[in-house]
Structures are given as structure tokens and as C-alpha cells.
Enzyme design. Structure first.
Site, short mmCIF file in Angstrom:
data_model
loop_
_atom_site.label_atom_id
_atom_site.label_comp_id
_atom_site.label_asym_id
_atom_site.label_seq_id
_atom_site.Cartn_x
_atom_site.Cartn_y
_atom_site.Cartn_z
N HIS A 131 22.75 -47.14 11.29
CA HIS A 131 23.55 -46.86 12.49
C HIS A 131 23.48 -48.03 13.46
O HIS A 131 22.59 -48.88 13.37
CB HIS A 131 23.05 -45.59 13.20
CG HIS A 131 23.48 -44.34 12.53
ND1 HIS A 131 22.77 -43.75 11.51
CD2 HIS A 131 24.59 -43.58 12.69
CE1 HIS A 131 23.40 -42.66 11.10
NE2 HIS A 131 24.51 -42.53 11.79
N LYS A 135 21.73 -46.22 18.99
CA LYS A 135 21.35 -44.86 18.62
C LYS A 135 19.93 -44.55 19.08
O LYS A 135 19.01 -45.33 18.86
CB LYS A 135 21.46 -44.67 17.10
CG LYS A 135 21.27 -43.22 16.68
CD LYS A 135 21.73 -42.98 15.27
CE LYS A 135 21.50 -41.55 14.84
NZ LYS A 135 22.17 -40.57 15.72
N1 LIG Z 1 27.82 -34.57 14.85
C1 LIG Z 1 28.53 -35.69 14.72
O1 LIG Z 1 29.53 -35.73 13.94
C2 LIG Z 1 28.15 -36.88 15.53
C3 LIG Z 1 27.09 -36.80 16.37
N2 LIG Z 1 26.77 -37.83 17.19
C4 LIG Z 1 25.69 -37.60 18.15
O2 LIG Z 1 26.28 -37.36 19.42
C5 LIG Z 1 25.41 -37.79 20.46
C6 LIG Z 1 26.17 -38.69 21.40
O3 LIG Z 1 26.57 -39.84 20.70
P1 LIG Z 1 27.37 -40.99 21.51
O4 LIG Z 1 28.58 -40.42 22.13
O5 LIG Z 1 27.47 -42.14 20.60
O6 LIG Z 1 26.30 -41.32 22.65
P2 LIG Z 1 26.56 -42.05 24.07
O7 LIG Z 1 25.24 -42.52 24.54
O8 LIG Z 1 27.69 -43.00 23.92
O9 LIG Z 1 27.08 -40.85 25.02
C7 LIG Z 1 26.20 -39.90 25.56
C8 LIG Z 1 26.84 -39.37 26.81
O10 LIG Z 1 26.04 -38.33 27.38
C9 LIG Z 1 25.97 -38.55 28.79
N3 LIG Z 1 24.83 -37.86 29.38
C10 LIG Z 1 23.63 -38.34 29.73
N4 LIG Z 1 22.86 -37.35 30.24
C11 LIG Z 1 23.62 -36.21 30.22
C12 LIG Z 1 23.41 -34.87 30.59
N5 LIG Z 1 22.25 -34.45 31.11
N6 LIG Z 1 24.41 -33.99 30.38
C13 LIG Z 1 25.58 -34.38 29.84
N7 LIG Z 1 25.85 -35.65 29.47
C14 LIG Z 1 24.87 -36.54 29.66
C15 LIG Z 1 25.92 -40.05 28.92
O11 LIG Z 1 26.19 -40.43 30.25
P3 LIG Z 1 25.73 -41.90 30.74
O12 LIG Z 1 26.73 -42.83 30.14
O13 LIG Z 1 25.80 -41.82 32.22
O14 LIG Z 1 24.33 -42.10 30.22
C16 LIG Z 1 27.00 -40.43 27.93
O15 LIG Z 1 28.26 -40.28 28.54
C17 LIG Z 1 24.21 -38.42 19.75
O16 LIG Z 1 23.19 -37.45 19.65
C18 LIG Z 1 24.74 -38.72 18.34
O17 LIG Z 1 23.72 -38.68 17.35
C19 LIG Z 1 27.50 -38.99 17.22
C20 LIG Z 1 28.57 -39.13 16.37
C21 LIG Z 1 28.97 -38.09 15.44
O1 LIG Z 2 24.65 -41.60 16.72
C1 LIG Z 2 25.67 -41.73 15.99
O2 LIG Z 2 26.55 -42.59 16.14
C2 LIG Z 2 25.83 -40.74 14.89
N1 LIG Z 2 25.00 -39.73 14.88
C3 LIG Z 2 25.11 -38.61 14.00
C4 LIG Z 2 23.79 -38.41 13.27
O3 LIG Z 2 22.73 -38.57 13.94
O4 LIG Z 2 23.86 -38.07 12.07
C5 LIG Z 2 26.34 -38.60 13.14
C6 LIG Z 2 26.87 -39.95 12.76
O5 LIG Z 2 26.10 -40.47 11.68
C7 LIG Z 2 26.94 -40.91 13.91
#
Ligand SMILES: NC(=O)C1=CN([C@@H]2O[C@H](COP(=O)(O)OP(=O)(O)OC[C@H]3O[C@@H](n4cnc5c(N)ncnc54)[C@H](OP(=O)(O)O)[C@@H]3O)[C@@H](O)[C@H]2O)C=CC1
Ligand SMILES: O=C(O)C1=N[C@H](C(=O)O)C[C@H](O)C1
Length: 233
Positions: A131, A135
Site C-alpha cells: 500500500h 497508510k
Molecule cells: N474498505 C475499503 O474498501 C477501503 C478501506 N480503506 C480504509 O479507509 C480508511 C480511510 O482511508 P483514506 O480515505 O485513504 O484515509 P485518509 O487519511 O485520506 O482520510 C481519513 C479522513 O478521516 C478524517 N478524520 C480524522 N479524524 C476523524 C474523526 N474523528 N472523525 C471523522 N473523520 C476523521 C481525516 O480528516 P483530516 O484530513 O483532517 O485528518 C480524513 O479526512 C482507512 O482505514 C483505510 O484502510 C481505504 C480504501 C478502501
Molecule cells: O488504506 C488503503 O488505501 C486501503 N485500505 C484497505 C485495507 O486496509 O485493506 C483497502 C484497500 O486495500 C486500500
């Protein structure tokens, strides 16, 4: 339908775009703990925040009796408590470690191959996930789901371990590199050959589309669900 986004980072922004393209109204874009007021009365919440924030975010939505689609990974030790809250509040919850159709097909293929390999002693098994450098959790939630699928179908393994293979513990090796969206591999190695099954995400669009499709599916449901319920896998 009205969708509230909790977490508005890399995933939240793409989900916003895809949800609007599919005709939904995005009524909140939160980077903080949701409340009755800031959620703005949505039909469903899609939560992609941080491992340390997910539990409180989901809890707040369920207590407002709003269905939640959660994609945030790295908080699963609290999942059972969330599933109880879902039932107590008469609403719906769906956690997906990975919402892409491709990975969910990979999950099914992985379980069938694990069952086939349980009677074959010549091969060792290990997992690798790659990744982007931003992450926060390791191993990925997807890799944990893959490991759990192998453990369920192959009694040679009873647990997984990060960056180490030991006895009955399946090793998950996590690599952080550049802006890689998400690559997952399962390797079966013998002294004479290697079998690899691999999923490579080219971008985050598959994850985001799957999350919106799950939100459309869960709207009038009650209970705790998985992405395979949405896809009928
Ligand atoms: N299930 C799936 O298919 C996938 C899952 N994921 C998972 O999704 C999650 C997010 O990934 P990603 O978008 O890349 O991460 P990012 O770090 O880009 O985004 C996280 C967001 O959460 C915000 N945040 C921080 N604290 C809080 C809070 N207390 N409440 C609400 N929002 C908050 C952050 O704000 P700020 O910018 O101000 O810090 C930011 O906007 C990860 O756990 C990742 O593993 C990712 C891709 C696919
Ligand atoms: O953090 C990410 O970007 C992603 N997180 C998810 C995971 O922890 O499996 C899904 C995807 O692989 C992208």
C-alpha cells in the site's frame, strides 16, 4: 437517497463524486465525530475515517438509528460491540475491509484454493500486501480478511502474524511504497514451483463504487451484514 460522509480524505472525496454521479444527495462531509445536527438527517452514512476514530463515529450514527457502511480498517477488536449496538438500535451496519468487486471475488477464490491445499503438504503459504506510504494500519484489513479465509478453510493454520511466518501462524508481509492503491497476493511455494493469486487495484474507484452500491443496498435493511451479502457471493 441522502448520504452523509464521515471521513473526507482520499476515499471520502471519491465516494462523494461517485455518489453524486449515481444521483444521490451528499448531505454531510465530516472530518469530526458525527452528531444528530452535523449529520443533517441522512438515509445512510458511509464511514471512511481513521482506525482510532471509527468506533466513536459508528456508535454515534447507530445511536441516531442511521444505517452505516464502514470501510475504515484497523479497529476490528471493537466490532462485536458495534454489532450489538446495531441490534439494540434496530438499524443496520455493514463493515467491508474491501468494497471492490474484484477483491470480493478474490476472497471467494482464496477460500476455494485454501480448501484444496489443506491436503497438500508440499507447499508453504504466506501473504503479501502493498500500500501507499500514507497508510496508518498494518497489515491491511483486506489482508486480514484473506488470512481469515485461509484459516477457516485450512486447518494447517490457526492464526496470522505480521511480517513473520511461524508454525501454524500465517505470515502477512506488509510493504509501504509510493502511492500504491492496494495490491494483495497469496503465495503457495514448494521446492520446485510457486502458485500466486494476486489482486491489484489500479486506483480507488472500485473501492468507492462498492461502498456506494452497499449504501444503496442497506437502506431499508436491519442487522449486521458483509459485502458478500450485497454481491450475493
Ligand atoms: N474498505 C475499503 O474498501 C477501503 C478501506 N480503506 C480504509 O479507509 C480508511 C480511510 O482511508 P483514506 O480515505 O485513504 O484515509 P485518509 O487519511 O485520506 O482520510 C481519513 C479522513 O478521516 C478524517 N478524520 C480524522 N479524524 C476523524 C474523526 N474523528 N472523525 C471523522 N473523520 C476523521 C481525516 O480528516 P483530516 O484530513 O483532517 O485528518 C480524513 O479526512 C482507512 O482505514 C483505510 O484502510 C481505504 C480504501 C478502501
Ligand atoms: O488504506 C488503503 O488505501 C486501503 N485500505 C484497505 C485495507 O486496509 O485493506 C483497502 C484497500 O486495500 C486500500
Amino acid at each position: 437517497m441522502k448520504i452523509a460522509l464521515v471521513g473526507y480524505g482520499k476515499m471520502g472525496k471519491i465516494i462523494d463524486e461517485i455518489a453524486q454521479k449515481r444521483g444521490h444527495e451528499v448531505v454531510a462531509r465530516l472530518k469530526e465525530t458525527p452528531t444528530t445536527e452535523n449529520l443533517n438527517n441522512p438515509d445512510v452514512v458511509i464511514e471512511f475515517s481513521l482506525p482510532e476514530a471509527a468506533f466513536n463515529n459508528i456508535k454515534a450514527c447507530l445511536e441516531n438509528k442511521i444505517p452505516v457502511i464502514c470501510g475504515t480498517t484497523g479497529w476490528l477488536e471493537q466490532k462485536e460491540e458495534i454489532e450489538k449496538l446495531t441490534v439494540e438500535n434496530g438499524t443496520a451496519f455493514l463493515y467491508g475491509s474491501n468494497f471492490s468487486l474484484g477483491v470480493n471475488l478474490f476472497f471467494a477464490l482464496n477460500e476455494k484454493l485454501a480448501a484444496l491445499m489443506k491436503n497438500v503438504d508440499e507447499y508453504s503459504c504466506q501473504l503479501e500486501e502493498i500500500h501507499h506510504i500514507h497508510k496508518k494500519d498494518a497489515p491491511s484489513g483486506t489482508a486480514i480478511s484473506i488470512a481469515e479465509g485461509i484459516i477457516k478453510n485450512n486447518s494447517k493454520f490457526d492464526a496470522w502474524k505480521l511480517d513473520e511466518t511461524q508454525n501454524k501462524q500465517l505470515g502477512i508481509f506488509a510493504i509501504r511504497e509510493d502511492e500504491v492503491p492496494g495490491t494483495h497476493s497469496v503465495f503457495y511455494r514448494s521446492e520446485v514451483d510457486e502458485i500466486e493469486i494476486k489482486h491489484t487495484a489500479f486506483n480507488r474507484n472500485g473501492f468507492a463504487l462498492g461502498a456506494v452500491v452497499a449504501a444503496e443496498w442497506i437502506k431499508d435493511k436491519k442487522g449486521n451484514f458483509e459485502m458478500k451479502d450485497v454481491l450475493g457471493l
